[in-house]
Write a protein that holds these residues in place. Structure first.
Motif, PDB file in Angstrom:
ATOM      1  N   LEU A  51     -10.714  -3.812  -6.800  1.00 28.33           N
ATOM      2  CA  LEU A  51     -11.009  -5.241  -6.657  1.00 28.33           C
ATOM      3  C   LEU A  51      -9.973  -6.092  -7.385  1.00 28.33           C
ATOM      4  CD1 LEU A  51     -12.864  -7.367  -5.498  1.00 28.33           C
ATOM      5  CD2 LEU A  51     -14.348  -7.115  -7.516  1.00 28.33           C
ATOM      6  N   ALA A  52      -9.526  -5.639  -8.551  1.00 31.32           N
ATOM      7  CA  ALA A  52      -8.486  -6.365  -9.287  1.00 31.32           C
ATOM      8  C   ALA A  52      -7.190  -6.414  -8.481  1.00 31.32           C
ATOM      9  CB  ALA A  52      -8.246  -5.699 -10.640  1.00 31.32           C
ATOM     10  N   VAL A  53      -6.837  -5.310  -7.866  1.00 32.73           N
ATOM     11  CA  VAL A  53      -5.634  -5.256  -7.033  1.00 32.73           C
ATOM     12  C   VAL A  53      -5.783  -6.175  -5.823  1.00 32.73           C
ATOM     13  CG1 VAL A  53      -4.400  -3.768  -5.394  1.00 32.73           C
ATOM     14  CG2 VAL A  53      -4.803  -2.984  -7.741  1.00 32.73           C
ATOM     15  N   ALA A  54      -6.958  -6.146  -5.184  1.00 31.84           N
ATOM     16  CA  ALA A  54      -7.189  -6.982  -4.003  1.00 31.84           C
ATOM     17  C   ALA A  54      -7.075  -8.466  -4.347  1.00 31.84           C
ATOM     18  CB  ALA A  54      -8.562  -6.680  -3.409  1.00 31.84           C
ATOM     19  N   LYS A  55      -7.632  -8.876  -5.468  1.00 33.78           N
ATOM     20  CA  LYS A  55      -7.549 -10.283  -5.885  1.00 33.78           C
ATOM     21  C   LYS A  55      -6.109 -10.667  -6.190  1.00 33.78           C
ATOM     22  CE  LYS A  55     -12.264 -10.666  -7.721  1.00 33.78           C
ATOM     23  NZ  LYS A  55     -13.100 -10.819  -8.948  1.00 33.78           N
ATOM     24  N   PHE A  56      -5.373  -9.751  -6.817  1.00 32.95           N
ATOM     25  CA  PHE A  56      -3.964 -10.027  -7.109  1.00 32.95           C
ATOM     26  C   PHE A  56      -3.175 -10.204  -5.821  1.00 32.95           C
ATOM     27  CE2 PHE A  56       0.220  -7.956  -7.175  1.00 32.95           C
ATOM     28  CZ  PHE A  56       0.919  -8.874  -7.938  1.00 32.95           C
ATOM     29  N   LEU A  96     -15.342  -6.696  -0.773  1.00 33.76           N
ATOM     30  CA  LEU A  96     -15.938  -7.506  -1.842  1.00 33.76           C
ATOM     31  C   LEU A  96     -15.191  -8.812  -2.077  1.00 33.76           C
ATOM     32  CD1 LEU A  96     -16.994  -4.777  -4.451  1.00 33.76           C
ATOM     33  CD2 LEU A  96     -18.233  -5.666  -2.453  1.00 33.76           C
ATOM     34  N   LEU A  97     -14.223  -9.112  -1.230  1.00 31.18           N
ATOM     35  CA  LEU A  97     -13.581 -10.425  -1.270  1.00 31.18           C
ATOM     36  C   LEU A  97     -14.345 -11.365  -0.336  1.00 31.18           C
ATOM     37  CD1 LEU A  97      -9.743  -9.633  -1.049  1.00 31.18           C
ATOM     38  CD2 LEU A  97     -11.040 -10.328  -3.077  1.00 31.18           C
ATOM     39  N   PRO A  98     -14.672 -12.576  -0.776  1.00 37.20           N
ATOM     40  CA  PRO A  98     -15.374 -13.528   0.096  1.00 37.20           C
ATOM     41  C   PRO A  98     -14.636 -13.811   1.402  1.00 37.20           C
ATOM     42  CG  PRO A  98     -15.463 -14.261  -2.181  1.00 37.20           C
ATOM     43  CD  PRO A  98     -14.526 -13.087  -2.149  1.00 37.20           C
ATOM     44  N   THR A 106     -23.577  -0.957  -2.368  1.00 38.42           N
ATOM     45  CA  THR A 106     -23.804  -1.389  -3.741  1.00 38.42           C
ATOM     46  C   THR A 106     -22.483  -1.550  -4.488  1.00 38.42           C
ATOM     47  OG1 THR A 106     -24.081   0.919  -4.447  1.00 38.42           O
ATOM     48  CG2 THR A 106     -26.067  -0.298  -3.864  1.00 38.42           C
ATOM     49  N   GLY A 107     -21.382  -1.324  -3.793  1.00 38.99           N
ATOM     50  CA  GLY A 107     -20.046  -1.466  -4.370  1.00 38.99           C
ATOM     51  C   GLY A 107     -19.017  -1.004  -3.364  1.00 38.99           C
ATOM     52  N   HIS A 108     -17.786  -0.938  -3.799  1.00 36.11           N
ATOM     53  CA  HIS A 108     -16.707  -0.480  -2.924  1.00 36.11           C
ATOM     54  C   HIS A 108     -15.762   0.398  -3.730  1.00 36.11           C
ATOM     55  CE1 HIS A 108     -14.006  -0.436   0.469  1.00 36.11           C
ATOM     56  NE2 HIS A 108     -13.004  -0.850  -0.275  1.00 36.11           N
ATOM     57  N   SER A 109     -15.020   1.224  -3.019  1.00 34.00           N
ATOM     58  CA  SER A 109     -14.108   2.176  -3.658  1.00 34.00           C
ATOM     59  C   SER A 109     -12.772   1.516  -3.965  1.00 34.00           C
ATOM     60  CB  SER A 109     -13.892   3.362  -2.716  1.00 34.00           C
ATOM     61  OG  SER A 109     -13.261   2.926  -1.511  1.00 34.00           O
ATOM     62  N   GLY A 110     -11.729   2.327  -4.060  1.00 27.76           N
ATOM     63  CA  GLY A 110     -10.400   1.811  -4.347  1.00 27.76           C
ATOM     64  C   GLY A 110      -9.573   1.511  -3.121  1.00 27.76           C
ATOM     65  N   VAL A 153      -7.863  -0.573  -0.341  1.00 27.42           N
ATOM     66  CA  VAL A 153      -7.415  -1.944  -0.091  1.00 27.42           C
ATOM     67  C   VAL A 153      -6.345  -1.870   1.004  1.00 27.42           C
ATOM     68  CG1 VAL A 153      -6.394  -4.037  -1.064  1.00 27.42           C
ATOM     69  CG2 VAL A 153      -7.758  -2.528  -2.525  1.00 27.42           C
ATOM     70  N   THR A 154      -6.443  -2.750   1.987  1.00 20.84           N
ATOM     71  CA  THR A 154      -5.445  -2.802   3.050  1.00 20.84           C
ATOM     72  C   THR A 154      -4.911  -4.224   3.142  1.00 20.84           C
ATOM     73  OG1 THR A 154      -6.636  -1.063   4.256  1.00 20.84           O
ATOM     74  CG2 THR A 154      -5.021  -2.334   5.494  1.00 20.84           C
ATOM     75  N   PHE A 155      -3.624  -4.350   3.420  1.00 20.64           N
ATOM     76  CA  PHE A 155      -3.073  -5.703   3.508  1.00 20.64           C
ATOM     77  C   PHE A 155      -1.860  -5.746   4.422  1.00 20.64           C
ATOM     78  CE2 PHE A 155      -0.654  -3.732   0.120  1.00 20.64           C
ATOM     79  CZ  PHE A 155       0.619  -4.302   0.175  1.00 20.64           C
ATOM     80  N   TYR A 156      -1.598  -6.945   4.941  1.00 22.73           N
ATOM     81  CA  TYR A 156      -0.379  -7.213   5.702  1.00 22.73           C
ATOM     82  C   TYR A 156       0.647  -7.809   4.745  1.00 22.73           C
ATOM     83  CZ  TYR A 156      -2.742  -6.581  10.217  1.00 22.73           C
ATOM     84  OH  TYR A 156      -3.407  -6.062  11.301  1.00 22.73           O
ATOM     85  N   ILE A 157       1.789  -7.175   4.674  1.00 25.17           N
ATOM     86  CA  ILE A 157       2.838  -7.649   3.783  1.00 25.17           C
ATOM     87  C   ILE A 157       3.710  -8.679   4.492  1.00 25.17           C
ATOM     88  CG2 ILE A 157       4.445  -5.792   4.436  1.00 25.17           C
ATOM     89  CD1 ILE A 157       5.400  -5.761   1.520  1.00 25.17           C
ATOM     90  N   ASN A 158       4.130  -9.668   3.764  1.00 20.11           N
ATOM     91  CA  ASN A 158       5.096 -10.655   4.256  1.00 20.11           C
ATOM     92  C   ASN A 158       6.447 -10.275   3.668  1.00 20.11           C
ATOM     93  OD1 ASN A 158       6.492 -12.855   5.157  1.00 20.11           O
ATOM     94  ND2 ASN A 158       5.458 -14.353   3.842  1.00 20.11           N
TER      95      ASN A 158
END
Length: 388
Positions: free
Chosen positions: A266-271, A285-287, A300-304, A306-311
């Protein structure tokens, strides 16, 4: 020791199937039994074990523990996640039909398309986040619904209970399967939502040490247990006792590992969501996630994951990483990064990848257990390198 349903998750993971009194030597750690065969008191008169493929004490300990922590009745261990998939598909007959969610592990997609099809088992892939898509895909020959949630790699969330209720309103004989590999039974319990089977690649978070290839299936259904136990023995896709011993060990720390995976992920996703070189982030868990409210209800939670599109240049980014390792798989204590379009999902057709948005800008992270600040610093420097 027997486990009560009121016991906590960690208590079950540590004690279910592990009673020292089941062994004459009372070993606290269940023994690793490597024997491939067992002495019999007389012809066809054995003491519960006759041949290693048909049963093994170390494997039975693991299967008992898996059933307990999942809230199931029967556990089955297989030589891989795809081995478990093969076993479930063996419940079907030629001419049967499977409805599968579209965003699914590449190996599952490949197996359904290129192997099941040879047995005249037909597959329909559909976006199962829309329940109407699943309902509209059901045919008279449909015998199985295959869900994966969160999905791989886009982390879509499928409403397990709603899909199963909609399917059962049409036909009660359709088998429902949920791949729970991305969040484990610590964060999500598909059997409690009505699923017939939960399937795992135990190689991922459940084992969590990147040193075992294994799969599992858990169910509560007595009738399907008998069929699947026969298939497990008849097809012979069983794991080694050593690997079972390893996974049984790893389950004891699953709760503490998943909590740390969640915090780091979650910390990585927010960053990433705040970074100028990132276009879009997927984390339940991101709004900003399309199924954020559903994720909060269902998990009740999420694992590690994270997926993202890079610019930026994804190849430069991945080569610049120092703590994250460029590698396939996920769920280990170490952080991994990969490019699904040419790695885990390369077996998909180009048309399927395009329709799902799996392109060369999409990066999948498996955030491990390292120090949070080190992970973020590594991603930051790699993102900057992607612009050079």
């Amino acid at each position: 020791m027997p486990t009560d349903t009121k016991e906590g998750f960690a208590t079950k993971a540590i004690h279910a199937g592990q009673d020292p009194l089941q062994w004459s030597h009372c070993s606290v750690v269940p023994p690793l039994v490597m024997s491939s065969t067992y002495r019999q008191d007389g012809p066809a008169q054995h003491r519960g074990y006759e041949y290693g493929r048909s049963g093994n004490p170390t494997r039975n300990v693991l299967e008992t523990c898996l059933a307990a922590i999942e809230g199931g009745k029967y556990g089955f261990a297989f030589s891989s996640g795809l081995g478990a998939t093969t076993a479930l598909a063996a419940l079907l007959d030629a001419g049967d039909h499977i409805v599968c969610c579209d965003d699914v592990y590449g190996g599952t997609n490949r197996y359904f398309r290129t192997c099941c099809s040879k047995n005249n088992i037909k597959i329909t892939f559909t976006d199962a986040t829309n329940i109407k898509n699943v309902v509209n895909s059901i045919q008279p020959t449909t015998k199985m619904i295959w869900l994966e949630t969160p999905t791989n790699p886009l982390l879509k969330i499928i409403d397990i209970r709603a899909v199963i209720e909609a399917v059962r309103a049409i036909r009660s004989d359709i088998i429902t399967v949920v791949d729970n590999s991305f969040v484990t039974c610590y964060f999500q319990k598909p059997l409690e939502m009505g699923a017939d089977f939960v399937i795992y690649s135990l190689s991922k978070f459940m084992n969590g040490h990147s040193d075992v290839i294994m799969g599992a299936v858990i169910t509560r259904r007595d009738d399907l247990e008998k069929q699947l136990r026969y298939i497990q023995n008849a097809l012979g896709i069983v794991p080694s006792p050593f690997d079972c011993h390893q996974v049984n060990r790893s389950l004891k720390t699953l709760e503490v590992r998943m909590e740390k995976h969640m915090a780091n992920g979650l910390a990585v996703a927010k960053f990433l969501e705040s970074h100028p070189h990132v276009e879009q982030v997927f984390h339940p868990l991101l709004p900003s996630h399309p199924q954020y409210e559903l994720a909060k209800r269902q998990q009740t939670g999420h694992s590690g994951m994270v997926t993202f599109y890079i610019n930026g240049d994804s190849h430069k980014f991945l080569k610049a990483l120092k703590i994250f390792t460029l590698a396939e798989s996920l769920g280990g204590y170490e952080s991994l990064a990969e490019l699904p379009s040419v790695m885990t999902h390369a077996s998909l057709t180009p048309e399927a990848r395009d329709s799902l948005g799996i392109n060369d800008q999409l990066i999948r992270l498996s955030v491990g257990l390292e120090t949070e600040s080190d992970l973020i610093a590594d991603l930051d420097q790699a993102l900057k390198a992607s612009q050079m």
